[in-house]
Design a protein around this motif. Structure first.
Motif, PDB file in Angstrom:
ATOM      1  N   GLU A 173       2.266   1.763  -3.391  1.00  0.00           N
ATOM      2  CA  GLU A 173       1.233   2.301  -4.278  1.00  0.00           C
ATOM      3  C   GLU A 173       1.071   3.807  -4.063  1.00  0.00           C
ATOM      4  O   GLU A 173       0.966   4.579  -5.029  1.00  0.00           O
ATOM      5  CB  GLU A 173      -0.095   1.602  -4.004  1.00  0.00           C
ATOM      6  CG  GLU A 173      -1.248   2.138  -4.836  1.00  0.00           C
ATOM      7  CD  GLU A 173      -2.608   1.741  -4.291  1.00  0.00           C
ATOM      8  OE1 GLU A 173      -3.610   2.227  -4.823  1.00  0.00           O
ATOM      9  OE2 GLU A 173      -2.657   0.966  -3.310  1.00  0.00           O
ATOM     10  N   ARG A 218       0.827  -1.205   0.000  1.00  0.00           N
ATOM     11  CA  ARG A 218       0.000   0.000   0.000  1.00  0.00           C
ATOM     12  C   ARG A 218       0.861   1.254   0.000  1.00  0.00           C
ATOM     13  O   ARG A 218       0.572   2.211  -0.730  1.00  0.00           O
ATOM     14  CB  ARG A 218      -0.924  -0.013   1.230  1.00  0.00           C
ATOM     15  CG  ARG A 218      -1.732   1.257   1.450  1.00  0.00           C
ATOM     16  CD  ARG A 218      -2.646   1.585   0.301  1.00  0.00           C
ATOM     17  NE  ARG A 218      -3.587   2.634   0.665  1.00  0.00           N
ATOM     18  CZ  ARG A 218      -4.238   3.403  -0.205  1.00  0.00           C
ATOM     19  NH1 ARG A 218      -4.046   3.223  -1.509  1.00  0.00           N
ATOM     20  NH2 ARG A 218      -5.080   4.316   0.214  1.00  0.00           N
ATOM     21  N   ASN A 257      -6.918   7.889  -0.836  1.00  0.00           N
ATOM     22  CA  ASN A 257      -7.157   7.752  -2.275  1.00  0.00           C
ATOM     23  C   ASN A 257      -7.514   9.102  -2.889  1.00  0.00           C
ATOM     24  O   ASN A 257      -7.011   9.476  -3.953  1.00  0.00           O
ATOM     25  CB  ASN A 257      -8.269   6.745  -2.538  1.00  0.00           C
ATOM     26  CG  ASN A 257      -7.833   5.309  -2.299  1.00  0.00           C
ATOM     27  OD1 ASN A 257      -6.655   4.996  -2.419  1.00  0.00           O
ATOM     28  ND2 ASN A 257      -8.774   4.439  -1.946  1.00  0.00           N
ATOM     29  N   GLU A 258      -8.380   9.852  -2.218  1.00  0.00           N
ATOM     30  CA  GLU A 258      -8.743  11.186  -2.706  1.00  0.00           C
ATOM     31  C   GLU A 258      -7.534  12.118  -2.688  1.00  0.00           C
ATOM     32  O   GLU A 258      -7.354  12.957  -3.581  1.00  0.00           O
ATOM     33  CB  GLU A 258      -9.868  11.766  -1.850  1.00  0.00           C
ATOM     34  CG  GLU A 258     -11.194  11.025  -1.981  1.00  0.00           C
ATOM     35  CD  GLU A 258     -12.291  11.646  -1.136  1.00  0.00           C
ATOM     36  OE1 GLU A 258     -11.999  12.658  -0.456  1.00  0.00           O
ATOM     37  OE2 GLU A 258     -13.420  11.135  -1.147  1.00  0.00           O
ATOM     38  N   GLU A 261      -5.364  11.476  -5.590  1.00  0.00           N
ATOM     39  CA  GLU A 261      -6.002  11.891  -6.837  1.00  0.00           C
ATOM     40  C   GLU A 261      -6.156  13.406  -6.932  1.00  0.00           C
ATOM     41  O   GLU A 261      -6.716  13.925  -7.894  1.00  0.00           O
ATOM     42  CB  GLU A 261      -7.371  11.218  -6.956  1.00  0.00           C
ATOM     43  CG  GLU A 261      -7.284   9.706  -7.132  1.00  0.00           C
ATOM     44  CD  GLU A 261      -8.620   9.019  -6.925  1.00  0.00           C
ATOM     45  OE1 GLU A 261      -9.625   9.745  -6.675  1.00  0.00           O
ATOM     46  OE2 GLU A 261      -8.663   7.776  -6.994  1.00  0.00           O
ATOM     47  N   ARG A 321       1.687   6.712  -6.879  1.00  0.00           N
ATOM     48  CA  ARG A 321       0.559   7.533  -7.351  1.00  0.00           C
ATOM     49  C   ARG A 321       0.714   9.008  -7.026  1.00  0.00           C
ATOM     50  O   ARG A 321       0.026   9.849  -7.619  1.00  0.00           O
ATOM     51  CB  ARG A 321      -0.734   7.022  -6.721  1.00  0.00           C
ATOM     52  CG  ARG A 321      -1.172   5.657  -7.247  1.00  0.00           C
ATOM     53  CD  ARG A 321      -2.381   5.158  -6.488  1.00  0.00           C
ATOM     54  NE  ARG A 321      -3.526   6.042  -6.628  1.00  0.00           N
ATOM     55  CZ  ARG A 321      -4.646   5.936  -5.901  1.00  0.00           C
ATOM     56  NH1 ARG A 321      -4.738   4.967  -4.996  1.00  0.00           N
ATOM     57  NH2 ARG A 321      -5.645   6.768  -6.081  1.00  0.00           N
ATOM     58  N   GLU A 355      -8.567   5.178   4.501  1.00  0.00           N
ATOM     59  CA  GLU A 355      -8.107   4.676   3.209  1.00  0.00           C
ATOM     60  C   GLU A 355      -8.741   5.449   2.066  1.00  0.00           C
ATOM     61  O   GLU A 355      -8.079   5.793   1.086  1.00  0.00           O
ATOM     62  CB  GLU A 355      -8.424   3.182   3.083  1.00  0.00           C
ATOM     63  CG  GLU A 355      -7.596   2.293   3.989  1.00  0.00           C
ATOM     64  CD  GLU A 355      -6.106   2.483   3.760  1.00  0.00           C
ATOM     65  OE1 GLU A 355      -5.644   2.321   2.612  1.00  0.00           O
ATOM     66  OE2 GLU A 355      -5.391   2.823   4.729  1.00  0.00           O
ATOM     67  N   SER A 356     -10.034   5.733   2.193  1.00  0.00           N
ATOM     68  CA  SER A 356     -10.727   6.501   1.154  1.00  0.00           C
ATOM     69  C   SER A 356     -10.165   7.910   1.058  1.00  0.00           C
ATOM     70  O   SER A 356      -9.979   8.443  -0.043  1.00  0.00           O
ATOM     71  CB  SER A 356     -12.230   6.551   1.476  1.00  0.00           C
ATOM     72  OG  SER A 356     -12.913   7.350   0.534  1.00  0.00           O
TER      73      SER A 356
END
Length: 490
Positions: A45, A42, A404-405, A408, A49, A400-401
């Motif tokens: 990743e 993780r 991710n945001e 991004e 990203r 975790e969400s």
């Protein structure tokens, strides 16, 4: 920090526990916090990203640290362990409280020692070692055209005629001056000695008699009209200036005297102990080893050093790692002197006013609520009818969400209030695994190399920007900073 190639050097710098980690089976785990796990996959990743992020150990450690702080916060919210009472406020906001109490005590001392009479200001005015001047500036930079300069000069000439006709100089300065600093104060410049300003301005200003106004004075900034106010107009300004100057001198004298009176002594081992503590904060957070001793009272310990360091901006720790021994000793002396100052404030019963407490309380609640909202810690995480275990699972998913945001580019980091991150780390189990951090970097590098080596299969869709964009105020690891620019002079 200087490093050696020998294993003995690694042991001396990083500590035995960290060395064991390098040889342990934790290469698949980068960090753990409050029962949650950040795997190396993780973290790799996340590194891959994060647009523009360098694939370095330092970047990976920073990401793991941010994940730890957010996870500890989210799990504490789910367990209803973010207290809002006065005791919790005192624990989390102790740097702000300490600063306020120290400032109140020092202001008390300064007020006693810097009582200045108007007669002193009159004496300074007559001695003419400093002058208080007013000016109105009509801006014309050196790059201005001849027409622009002519326009600025005509404006200056019209205004000079108004001044000589009896118009209020301060009012005109507030309305017309192109110097934003002095314009807010009716054109007044701070008390200054001869030579403080550019030559043309300085010469014209120091030729003026009390109450006199100059003609048009040209400088690289444009065209000025200068006035020397009479003593009754600037008496209080001179008193304030003298008080500030005395405070600066007293500051140095008083702080030095604290160390002398308390027989302050810095340990020869202090620099090594400080560096060692930085490499093993968790293991050293309760260390009672003395960095600085006094003739009476508790010494400044390694634990105290880490507590103070947690209140400073995160990048300060890197500076400490690289600092030579003499600078680290000076830093230890500064912390010890602060500790002595606060002891005196304690003895004098110095505290915060009710208004100050209310302001701190409101600010803390606002920051906590804003952070909850950013992560998405809503009613489903705080609902008392749901079991704590279920709430913690939801909180982990929200973190975790959120990441991710963040990757991004649809979310931004927000700092945890003051030392809340440090408090949560001390309360709940958390750990970073060096082997897992290093493995995550290697995985991210391998993925990047593989992506670069793969043949292109036609136009590829562009992913949304994934830059981690810190919010104002720094990373969420505690500590605040700020500052205001000094007033400009012509």
């Amino acid at each position: 920090m200087r490093r050696l190639f020998l294993v003995a050097g690694i042991l001396a710098v990083a500590g035995c526990s960290n060395f064991r980690d390098l040889l342990s089976a934790h290469a698949d785990v980068a960090a753990e916090a409050a029962g949650q796990t950040l795997t190396t996959d993780r973290l790799a990743e996340m590194l891959g990203r994060a647009k523009g992020a360098q694939l370095t150990r330092e970047t990976a450690e920073f990401m793991a640290s941010v994940w730890t702080d957010y996870t500890l916060f989210a799990q504490a919210v789910a367990a209803n362990k973010i207290e809002m009472d006065s005791a919790a406020l005192a624990e989390v906001l102790w740097p702000e409280i300490a600063e306020a109490r120290g400032a109140h005590w020092y202001d008390t001392l300064t007020a006693r020692r810097t009582q200045l009479s108007p007669a002193v200001a009159d004496s300074v005015y007559r001695a003419d070692s400093v002058r208080v001047l007013q000016h109105i500036l009509f801006t014309a930079q050196p790059t201005a055209t001849a027409e622009e300069r002519a326009t600025a000069r005509r404006s200056a000439e019209r205004t000079l005629a108004q001044v000589r006709g009896g118009a209020n100089f301060g009012l005109l300065a507030s309305q017309l001056s192109g110097d934003p600093g002095s314009r807010r104060d009716e054109g007044f410049l701070p008390p200054s000695a001869r030579g403080a300003f550019v030559t043309a301005f300085d010469s014209a200003g120091w030729r003026l008699a009390p109450g006199q106004v100059s003609g048009i004075v040209e400088t690289p900034f444009g065209y000025h009209i200068i006035r020397r106010p009479a003593v009754e107009e600037v008496r209080q300004r001179i008193v304030s200036w003298l008080g500030q100057d005395a405070s600066r001198r007293l500051d140095s004298i008083y702080m030095d005297s604290l160390g002398i009176l308390n027989d302050l002594k810095i340990s020869d081992q202090a620099p090594a102990l400080m560096r060692d503590a930085l490499e093993d904060r968790e293991g050293k957070k309760s260390s009672k080893k003395a960095l600085v001793s006094f003739k009476s009272g508790s010494p400044l310990t390694v634990a105290d050093f880490l507590k103070w360091l947690g209140a400073l901006p995160p990048q300060f720790a890197s500076q400490v790692r690289e600092a030579p021994d003499d600078q680290l000793k000076q830093f230890a002396r500064a912390l010890a002197t602060n500790q002595l100052l606060l002891r005196q404030a304690d003895s004098a019963g110095i505290g915060l006013s009710q208004a100050e407490w209310q302001s701190l309380d409101q600010g803390y609640r606002f920051q906590v609520d804003s952070l909850k909202m950013s992560i998405g810690l809503g009613a489903d995480v705080t609902d008392s009818t749901v079991s704590v275990d279920e709430r913690k699972k939801v909180a982990a998913l929200r973190v975790e969400s959120f990441f991710n945001e963040l990757l991004e580019g649809r979310a931004r980091l927000r700092p945890l209030p003051s030392t809340l991150a440090q408090v949560l780390r001390n309360r709940d189990q958390n750990r970073t695994y060096p082997a897992g951090i290093q493995r995550a970097v290697e995985l991210a590098e391998a993925a990047k190399a593989a992506a670069g080596a793969a043949p292109a299969a036609g136009p590829q869709p562009t992913a949304p920007g994934a830059t981690i964009q810190p919010a104002p105020g720094g990373a969420p690891i505690g500590g605040q900073q700020g500052g205001a620019p000094a007033p400009s002079k012509p």
